[in-house]
Design an enzyme around this catalytic site. Sequence first.
Site, PDB file in Angstrom:
ATOM      1  N   LYS A 126      94.139  69.859  -9.350  1.00  0.00           N
ATOM      2  CA  LYS A 126      95.452  69.260  -9.042  1.00  0.00           C
ATOM      3  C   LYS A 126      96.525  70.269  -9.414  1.00  0.00           C
ATOM      4  O   LYS A 126      96.549  70.783 -10.530  1.00  0.00           O
ATOM      5  CB  LYS A 126      95.645  67.949  -9.814  1.00  0.00           C
ATOM      6  CG  LYS A 126      96.911  67.220  -9.375  1.00  0.00           C
ATOM      7  CD  LYS A 126      96.996  65.813  -9.931  1.00  0.00           C
ATOM      8  CE  LYS A 126      97.591  65.811 -11.314  1.00  0.00           C
ATOM      9  NZ  LYS A 126      98.015  64.451 -11.736  1.00  0.00           N
TER      10      LYS A 126
ATOM     11  N   ARG B 281     119.196  53.129 -15.634  1.00  0.00           N
ATOM     12  CA  ARG B 281     119.477  52.840 -14.222  1.00  0.00           C
ATOM     13  C   ARG B 281     119.107  51.381 -14.003  1.00  0.00           C
ATOM     14  O   ARG B 281     117.968  51.036 -13.687  1.00  0.00           O
ATOM     15  CB  ARG B 281     118.654  53.751 -13.304  1.00  0.00           C
ATOM     16  CG  ARG B 281     119.056  55.217 -13.378  1.00  0.00           C
ATOM     17  CD  ARG B 281     118.329  56.051 -12.338  1.00  0.00           C
ATOM     18  NE  ARG B 281     116.895  55.874 -12.373  1.00  0.00           N
ATOM     19  CZ  ARG B 281     116.150  55.408 -11.372  1.00  0.00           C
ATOM     20  NH1 ARG B 281     116.705  55.059 -10.229  1.00  0.00           N
ATOM     21  NH2 ARG B 281     114.844  55.283 -11.497  1.00  0.00           N
TER      22      ARG B 281
ATOM     23  N   ALA C 227     105.940  61.768 -22.677  1.00  0.00           N
ATOM     24  CA  ALA C 227     105.901  63.083 -23.327  1.00  0.00           C
ATOM     25  C   ALA C 227     104.590  63.770 -22.992  1.00  0.00           C
ATOM     26  O   ALA C 227     103.586  63.575 -23.669  1.00  0.00           O
ATOM     27  CB  ALA C 227     106.065  62.920 -24.833  1.00  0.00           C
ATOM     28  N   ASP C 228     104.615  64.551 -21.926  1.00  0.00           N
ATOM     29  CA  ASP C 228     103.377  65.182 -21.476  1.00  0.00           C
ATOM     30  C   ASP C 228     103.492  66.701 -21.444  1.00  0.00           C
ATOM     31  O   ASP C 228     102.782  67.377 -20.722  1.00  0.00           O
ATOM     32  CB  ASP C 228     102.986  64.639 -20.089  1.00  0.00           C
ATOM     33  CG  ASP C 228     104.069  64.882 -19.061  1.00  0.00           C
ATOM     34  OD1 ASP C 228     105.174  65.324 -19.446  1.00  0.00           O
ATOM     35  OD2 ASP C 228     103.825  64.646 -17.870  1.00  0.00           O
TER      36      ASP C 228
ATOM     37  N   LYS D   9     108.791  67.464 -25.551  1.00  0.00           N
ATOM     38  CA  LYS D   9     109.183  66.097 -25.184  1.00  0.00           C
ATOM     39  C   LYS D   9     108.678  65.120 -26.250  1.00  0.00           C
ATOM     40  O   LYS D   9     107.585  65.320 -26.798  1.00  0.00           O
ATOM     41  CB  LYS D   9     108.541  65.693 -23.863  1.00  0.00           C
ATOM     42  CG  LYS D   9     108.980  66.485 -22.639  1.00  0.00           C
ATOM     43  CD  LYS D   9     108.249  65.890 -21.447  1.00  0.00           C
ATOM     44  CE  LYS D   9     108.603  66.506 -20.128  1.00  0.00           C
ATOM     45  NZ  LYS D   9     107.884  65.838 -19.028  1.00  0.00           N
TER      46      LYS D   9
ATOM     47  N   SER E 203      99.368  59.367 -24.093  1.00  0.00           N
ATOM     48  CA  SER E 203      98.807  59.823 -22.813  1.00  0.00           C
ATOM     49  C   SER E 203      99.500  61.101 -22.373  1.00  0.00           C
ATOM     50  O   SER E 203     100.726  61.140 -22.267  1.00  0.00           O
ATOM     51  CB  SER E 203      99.018  58.746 -21.747  1.00  0.00           C
ATOM     52  OG  SER E 203      99.042  59.327 -20.458  1.00  0.00           O
TER      53      SER E 203
HETATM   54  N1  LIG Z   1     101.276  60.956 -19.242  1.00  0.00           N
HETATM   55  C1  LIG Z   1     101.095  61.212 -17.975  1.00  0.00           C
HETATM   56  O1  LIG Z   1      99.996  61.229 -17.490  1.00  0.00           O
HETATM   57  C2  LIG Z   1     102.288  61.418 -17.085  1.00  0.00           C
HETATM   58  C3  LIG Z   1     102.127  61.353 -15.703  1.00  0.00           C
HETATM   59  C4  LIG Z   1     103.241  61.496 -14.879  1.00  0.00           C
HETATM   60  C5  LIG Z   1     104.484  61.711 -15.429  1.00  0.00           C
HETATM   61  N2  LIG Z   1     104.597  61.811 -16.788  1.00  0.00           N
HETATM   62  C6  LIG Z   1     105.916  62.047 -17.406  1.00  0.00           C
HETATM   63  O2  LIG Z   1     106.592  60.815 -17.409  1.00  0.00           O
HETATM   64  C7  LIG Z   1     108.002  61.056 -17.365  1.00  0.00           C
HETATM   65  C8  LIG Z   1     108.618  60.225 -16.269  1.00  0.00           C
HETATM   66  O3  LIG Z   1     108.108  60.644 -15.009  1.00  0.00           O
HETATM   67  P1  LIG Z   1     108.553  59.887 -13.668  1.00  0.00           P
HETATM   68  O4  LIG Z   1     107.868  60.601 -12.560  1.00  0.00           O
HETATM   69  O5  LIG Z   1     108.361  58.429 -13.789  1.00  0.00           O
HETATM   70  O6  LIG Z   1     110.111  60.223 -13.669  1.00  0.00           O
HETATM   71  P2  LIG Z   1     111.331  59.351 -13.075  1.00  0.00           P
HETATM   72  O7  LIG Z   1     112.518  60.244 -13.111  1.00  0.00           O
HETATM   73  O8  LIG Z   1     110.920  58.747 -11.781  1.00  0.00           O
HETATM   74  O9  LIG Z   1     111.509  58.166 -14.147  1.00  0.00           O
HETATM   75  C9  LIG Z   1     112.042  58.343 -15.427  1.00  0.00           C
HETATM   76  C10 LIG Z   1     112.878  57.100 -15.723  1.00  0.00           C
HETATM   77  O10 LIG Z   1     113.242  57.097 -17.109  1.00  0.00           O
HETATM   78  C11 LIG Z   1     114.564  56.573 -17.165  1.00  0.00           C
HETATM   79  N3  LIG Z   1     115.139  56.915 -18.458  1.00  0.00           N
HETATM   80  C12 LIG Z   1     115.738  58.056 -18.854  1.00  0.00           C
HETATM   81  N4  LIG Z   1     116.122  57.962 -20.144  1.00  0.00           N
HETATM   82  C13 LIG Z   1     115.767  56.721 -20.559  1.00  0.00           C
HETATM   83  C14 LIG Z   1     115.911  56.001 -21.773  1.00  0.00           C
HETATM   84  N5  LIG Z   1     116.482  56.571 -22.849  1.00  0.00           N
HETATM   85  N6  LIG Z   1     115.439  54.743 -21.854  1.00  0.00           N
HETATM   86  C15 LIG Z   1     114.830  54.159 -20.787  1.00  0.00           C
HETATM   87  N7  LIG Z   1     114.674  54.788 -19.604  1.00  0.00           N
HETATM   88  C16 LIG Z   1     115.131  56.061 -19.495  1.00  0.00           C
HETATM   89  C17 LIG Z   1     115.263  57.200 -15.970  1.00  0.00           C
HETATM   90  O11 LIG Z   1     116.440  56.505 -15.639  1.00  0.00           O
HETATM   91  C18 LIG Z   1     114.169  57.073 -14.912  1.00  0.00           C
HETATM   92  O12 LIG Z   1     114.244  55.855 -14.210  1.00  0.00           O
HETATM   93  C19 LIG Z   1     108.170  62.569 -17.178  1.00  0.00           C
HETATM   94  O13 LIG Z   1     108.410  63.158 -18.446  1.00  0.00           O
HETATM   95  C20 LIG Z   1     106.816  63.008 -16.649  1.00  0.00           C
HETATM   96  O14 LIG Z   1     106.545  64.347 -16.935  1.00  0.00           O
HETATM   97  C21 LIG Z   1     103.551  61.649 -17.622  1.00  0.00           C
END
Ligand SMILES: NC(=O)c1ccc[n+]([C@@H]2O[C@H](COP(=O)([O-])OP(=O)(O)OC[C@H]3O[C@@H](n4cnc5c(N)ncnc54)[C@H](O)[C@@H]3O)[C@@H](O)[C@H]2O)c1
Length: 315
Positions: free
Chosen positions: A67, A160, A214-215, A219, A285
Amino acid sequence: MTEIPVFDADAVVAAVPVERAIERTREAFVRHARGEWEMPAKVYVDSPPHGDFRAMPARGGELAILKWVTSFPRNPRRGLPVVAGALLASNAVTGELVALIDCASVTSLRTGSGAAVSALALAGDGARTAGVIGCGVNGAWAARSLAAAGYGPGICADPRREAAEALAAELGWRAGSREEAAAQDVVVTVTPGSEPVILASELRAGQHVAVLGADARGKAEVERSALGRCRLFCDEWRQASGGGELAGAVEAGDVSRDDVTELGAVLAGDVEGRTDPAEVTLFDSTGLAIQDLAIALAVIEAWRAGEVDAATTSI
Ligand SMILES: NC(=O)c1ccc[n+]([C@@H]2O[C@H](COP(=O)([O-])OP(=O)(O)OC[C@H]3O[C@@H](n4cnc5c(N)ncnc54)[C@H](O)[C@@H]3O)[C@@H](O)[C@H]2O)c1
């Protein structure tokens, strides 16, 4: 030239219902814990100040996958997704390329499923209500997965407000404040990880918290002092200690390998999960390639079974 199927996001979502994604994700953790599925370390390629690329290989079942995926946290301001890329699936016996799969949809399905699998394994018997903090792309799939696993009603929290409300309406849950979401039985955080959204003072006895946002290095979504109040679990120690929620605490010497249990070991029955109804369990995770592999296998199986169509390309 070989003709291979190409699965876009719609095809992936149509091929793998959330319940199946949860079951396959669970199986991936077990197979990896038993040494049947292999997963070399994820490789990060930073692209400062925009974000980073990750190359995530794994082998198991009939497939080997790679991936190639992004985390570009500022992308929503450009109208672009945080997570994008492609997944290459190859035949593990012949090495032939067998499919090209959209990776944002695979990522969302397996990330949300991971949260549900952790809750089913670690949350207390009476845990029902759910809180989702961060209702973006992956937060929405985490909420859908929790709902499919039987949790709810839930609270959706996001600055949001429209994102929180849309998700809540879809699931028959309610939009609320971060504090309200953090007070539920099962809490999932999926924010960009730039500020703590789980505070030590707000933890309740018996909660299960799954931290997904936090990945990567730098973070964090959990106040450092809160970690000391939780029994700690992670998807994989090497990845979580190097670039997950736990990484900062590990670097500071506050958390060591012996303090953290891998989820797969619990699911495989090698170690106990929750040992006390009052315990707060926290699952870090970081997202594993074996989870992606599980979804890729399910997509290809569904296509072979005629459950979903795909375009094809020659390569
Ligand atoms: N652990 C994993 O396997 C994994 C997988 C995918 C993404 N991620 C991580 O997850 C995070 C989010 O990814 P995404 O694709 O959903 O992004 P995204 O931008 O679609 O969603 C993030 C959301 O968090 C909200 N947000 C920001 N600050 C906030 C706060 N203080 N309180 C509540 N909400 C808040 C934003 O408004 C947004 O809606 C990224 O850091 C990404 O790298 C982790």
